[in-house]
Design an enzyme around this catalytic site. Structure first.
Site, PDB file in Angstrom:
ATOM      1  N   HIS A 418      16.916  22.994  30.199  1.00  0.00           N
ATOM      2  CA  HIS A 418      16.689  24.059  29.235  1.00  0.00           C
ATOM      3  C   HIS A 418      17.202  23.688  27.845  1.00  0.00           C
ATOM      4  CE1 HIS A 418      17.404  27.846  27.075  1.00  0.00           C
ATOM      5  NE2 HIS A 418      16.298  28.222  27.692  1.00  0.00           N
ATOM      6  N   ARG A 508      10.510  -9.233  23.147  1.00  0.00           N
ATOM      7  CA  ARG A 508      11.478 -10.226  23.635  1.00  0.00           C
ATOM      8  C   ARG A 508      11.902  -9.905  25.062  1.00  0.00           C
ATOM      9  NH1 ARG A 508      13.029  -8.896  18.269  1.00  0.00           N
ATOM     10  NH2 ARG A 508      13.188 -10.691  16.861  1.00  0.00           N
ATOM     11  N   ASP A 704      14.488 -19.493  13.353  1.00  0.00           N
ATOM     12  CA  ASP A 704      14.854 -20.824  13.818  1.00  0.00           C
ATOM     13  C   ASP A 704      14.248 -21.919  12.940  1.00  0.00           C
ATOM     14  OD1 ASP A 704      16.626 -20.293  15.808  1.00  0.00           O
ATOM     15  OD2 ASP A 704      15.182 -20.349  17.436  1.00  0.00           O
ATOM     16  N   CYS A 751       6.409 -13.813  13.602  1.00  0.00           N
ATOM     17  CA  CYS A 751       7.170 -12.721  14.219  1.00  0.00           C
ATOM     18  C   CYS A 751       8.642 -12.794  13.856  1.00  0.00           C
ATOM     19  CB  CYS A 751       6.997 -12.744  15.734  1.00  0.00           C
ATOM     20  SG  CYS A 751       7.548 -14.268  16.525  1.00  0.00           S
TER      21      CYS A 751
END
Length: 796
Positions: A418, A508, A704, A751
């Site tokens: 509720h 990922r 990276d 990405c």
């Protein structure tokens, strides 16, 4: 009898004014959906005419009207006194003889053949209740396990009296409903023995995001009032509608709730005392209260109901522990998400404080204020507008003050309790099921309640700054590149899917493993050996996997759930799932991880990605990942899932992983499977053509690539200032990769974090002809509009 009593089989939605939304809906289903497999317990309803005859013939109507004249519903003490007096008048007043005779006759017909043990639910159905534009959210009473005609008659009067609960009086005033215009119908329905089974609530739309391609089901042991009241933290399931229609496995998520207590029958016969809460066996709490088959059977009934009504529905159900049947007890229109428009609001904290409590997030908003801990209804007058209401659970009696709260926090309850329903309706954030908020928070403390960070809601110390932004997402300008999203948290996928998008460019898997599993996969595969050497760790593993048949099933199903949830949220657009890219130090942080991971000087360029997949030590773990992904694509039919392989150092490694995937049933090209490679190592950009022989394209990992091109450790604060994806050397690498993919006619996207952080880099990528950019969700709209402006200038 035709005017005062109506059997469900003679009712439909056209009778709403006579028997209210709840009973009209029950009749509608009995009359139209039973033949299709929707099971609804039989019953009858008293009519609005019967209610008005009762009040009019006995003089109650005039006395009630006089008592309510001039009542200030903001004065909680005066409201409580008036409500109490009116309810006592109604309950103590006998029915007119003719009405009582009609009820007795209907009861005898319903109870015929049921035996002495038959019991009934007596429910309220207000004639203004459960309409598309209003939800009375359980304001009137329900009485369960009522036995015998005398107690049924008393329960009906109690139901009639509940039209004058404090919360109901205040609600009508707040929403401009005329007291005299609302009548009450009592539904008398055969009880489902869910006290021996399970029960709960399901919605045909996600209650938080409005995602309409899944059925959301909550379930707990015992009678359903425990879930509705918020006394129980239930199990939760999401079922994918398209998969269900195709006859495929369709459960997207399974979440084990605490289920510490359940409502069962008592031996009492006094109305209002025929049920009670008892503790659930600790061994049962860790298991799911429904089987997969039962979950999908319930969802099928929900689909039939939704299709019949042509709108999202809020449905109560019960599993009969005696006959094993799954029954629909109520169905009403969903009233919050069905009113939502196409404006996406985003609440974001500017900073975070110490976490004081956490639970289930409701409402995707943020609120702050001084804490007010309330444990008794007679203290409601202490509550001040703008305070944060903290309670064990927010019984409907709290409604008069809930609308004045800046946020709500409860110890107990799930997403369909509720408190959650009212919080959504009022548009305020709530965090429910915290377990201990009433003891960890104190009156007067200033806190910020955040329900805007995914499935988990937090109560932070202090009044924190936050921002609110809104975006109209009806239409977005065309771009020469596709805008995708980075999504790692399945719990946020439904909400993110409301943003404009061309799919997910990066999901990922390690995020899913971290959140959904939290245990090193080798600990699961070698659990028996772990029990012999590390019994305490093994015991914790056993506790976490208790709801699943085996350690292997736990990993495969949980990973599949996470991937499938994201894939379903964004279907039919592509969802590119990157296989796990944990570094050894990150794997070590999982439960039992230090027992299986090597210690490396620099894990960032160590045992990770493709090289890990091909190693003998990780072979069985990689097989688990592949099994989960194959199940999502092949069994669940979510073939919009593409795979991505990270950190591929050499073309030989790339070929090795492609061959390994095929041995696990993930053969590139079969059933449209595409395998993308992360382009994130200088060798990838130096000889891209050699890598592209084995893959369907590149997704550039700018983080990276920048690290390895510039020769700096992105985990080191000492060289952080030198990290910049816009460096000419990095851009050369990116340009080389994009050019090679375009020449080969293969996919190329990015990405990494760069385009989200640097608008000028996003513009440069657009100029290079990149096919897609996968951005953080909070930057999608702004970046999209900015690129549209740039694209417009170029075309001009």
């Amino acid at each position: 009898m035709a005017q005062s009593i109506r059997p469900f089989s003679q009712l439909g939605m056209s009778d709403l004014e006579q028997v209210g939304g709840k009973n009209a809906s029950l009749g509608e289903m009995v009359s139209n959906l039973t033949r299709l497999g929707v099971q609804v317990p039989d019953g009858f309803a008293t009519t609005a005419e019967a209610y008005r005859e009762f009040l009019g013939a006995t003089g109650l109507a005039e006395r009630i009207e006089q008592r309510l004249q001039g009542l200030d519903t903001e004065d909680t003490l005066a409201l409580a006194a008036a409500g109490r007096e009116i309810r006592e008048l109604v309950v103590d007043q006998p029915f007119p003889e003719s009405l009582e005779a009609d009820i007795r006759t209907a009861y005898e017909e319903l109870a015929a053949g049921s035996g002495d043990e038959a019991s009934f639910a007596v429910r309220s159905s207000a004639t203004a209740e459960d309409l598309p534009d209003a939800s009375f959210a359980g304001q009137q009473e329900t009485f369960l396990n009522v036995r015998g005609i005398d107690d049924v008659l008393l329960a009906i009067r109690e139901v009639f009296a509940s039209l004058y609960n404090d919360r109901a009086i205040a609600y009508r005033v707040h929403h401009d409903f005329d007291h005299a215009a609302v009548a009450l119908s009592a539904g008398v329905q055969k009880m489902v023995r869910s006290d021996l089974g399970a029960s709960g609530v399901m919605f045909t739309v996600d209650t938080e995001s409005g995602f309409d391609q899944a059925v959301f089901i909550t379930s707990a042991y015992g009678l359903g009032e425990g879930v509705v009241q918020g006394a129980v933290n239930p199990d939760e399931f999401y079922v994918y509608k398209p998969g269900l229609r195709e006859g495929r496995p369709a459960i997207l998520t399974r979440k084990v709730g605490e289920k510490a207590t359940k409502m069962v029958y008592t031996q009492e016969t006094t109305v209002g005392r025929t049920v009670e809460f008892v503790d659930v066996d600790p061994a049962e709490r860790g298991r799911l209260s429904l089987t997969d088959q039962q979950v999908e059977d319930l969802a099928r009934q929900a689909l039939l109901i939704e299709e019949h009504y042509g709108r999202p529905m809020d449905i109560e159900w019960g599993l009969d522990g005696a006959d094993g049947g799954l029954y629909i007890l109520q169905a009403r229109p969903e009233t919050v998400q069905s009113r939502a428009g196409n404006t996406v609001e985003k609440y974001r904290l500017s900073s975070r404080g110490a976490v004081r409590a956490e639970g289930r997030a409701i409402g995707a908003r943020i609120g702050s204020g001084a804490v007010r801990v309330l444990d008794q209804i007679d203290r409601m007058h202490e509550f001040q507008p703008g305070e944060v209401l903290v309670a064990d659970m927010t019984d409907p009696d709290w409604e008069p003050i809930m609308k004045r709260a800046s946020a709500i926090v409860t110890n107990r309850g799930g997403r369909t309790c509720h408190a959650a329903i009212i919080a959504r309706e009022l548009g305020i954030p709530a965090v429910v099921g915290t377990g201990s908020a009433t003891s960890t928070l104190a009156d007067g403390e200033e806190v910020t309640v955040s329900a805007a960070e995914g499935d988990t809601g937090y109560v932070y110390d202090g009044l924190l700054d936050f921002t609110v932004s809104s975006s109209e997402v009806d239409s977005m300008p065309q771009l020469p590149t596709k805008i995708m999203m980075n999504v790692g948290n399945p719990e946020q996928a439904f909400g993110f899917s409301r943003l404009p998008h061309a799919g997910v460019g990066l999901a990922r898997l390690e995020f899913i493993v971290n959140r959904q599993i939290g245990i090193h996969p080798r600990a699961l595969l070698e659990l028996e050996r772990l029990e012999a050497k590390h019994p305490e760790i093994a015991a914790e593993v056993r506790t976490r996997i208790a709801a699943y048949d085996s350690p292997r099933d736990f990993f495969v199903q949980r990973v599949a759930e996470g991937v499938a949830t994201i894939a379903a949220a964004f279907a039919p657009e592509p969802v590119i799932v990157r296989m796990s890219d944990f570094k050894s130090n990150e794997y070590a942080n999982l439960l039992a991880g230090t027992l299986f991971e090597p210690e490396e000087e620099n894990p960032m360029i160590g045992y990770r990605g493709a090289g890990r997949y091909l190693s003998e030590d990780f072979a069985d773990c990689f097989a688990l990942e592949c099994e989960a992904l194959r199940y999502v694509r092949e069994d669940m039919g979510l073939s919009n899932v593409k795979l991505m392989i990270p950190f591929v150092r050499t073309p030989a490694e790339g070929k090795g992983v492609i061959d390994l995937l095929a041995t696990h049933g993930l053969e590139r090209g079969t059933n449209g499977l595409e395998v993308i490679m992360m382009c994130e190592i200088p060798s990838n950009a130096a000889t891209p053509e050699l890598f592209l022989e084995h893959f369907d394209g590149f997704s550039i990992g700018s983080n990276d690539m920048t690290q390895l091109t510039l020769g700096l450790d992105r985990d080191s604060a000492l060289v952080a200032d030198a990290f910049d994806e816009r460096d000419p050397a990095v851009k050369f690498m990116l340009s080389r990769a994009i050019e090679a993919c375009r020449a080969a006619g293969k996919y190329v996207g990015i990405c990494g974090q760069g385009p989200s952080d640097h608008p000028d880099l996003a513009e440069w990528l657009l100029e290079q002809g990149i096919a897609s950019m996968s951005l953080n969700p909070d930057t999608v709209v702004d970046t999209w509009l900015r690129l549209a402006t740039l694209s417009g200038r170029e075309s001009a």
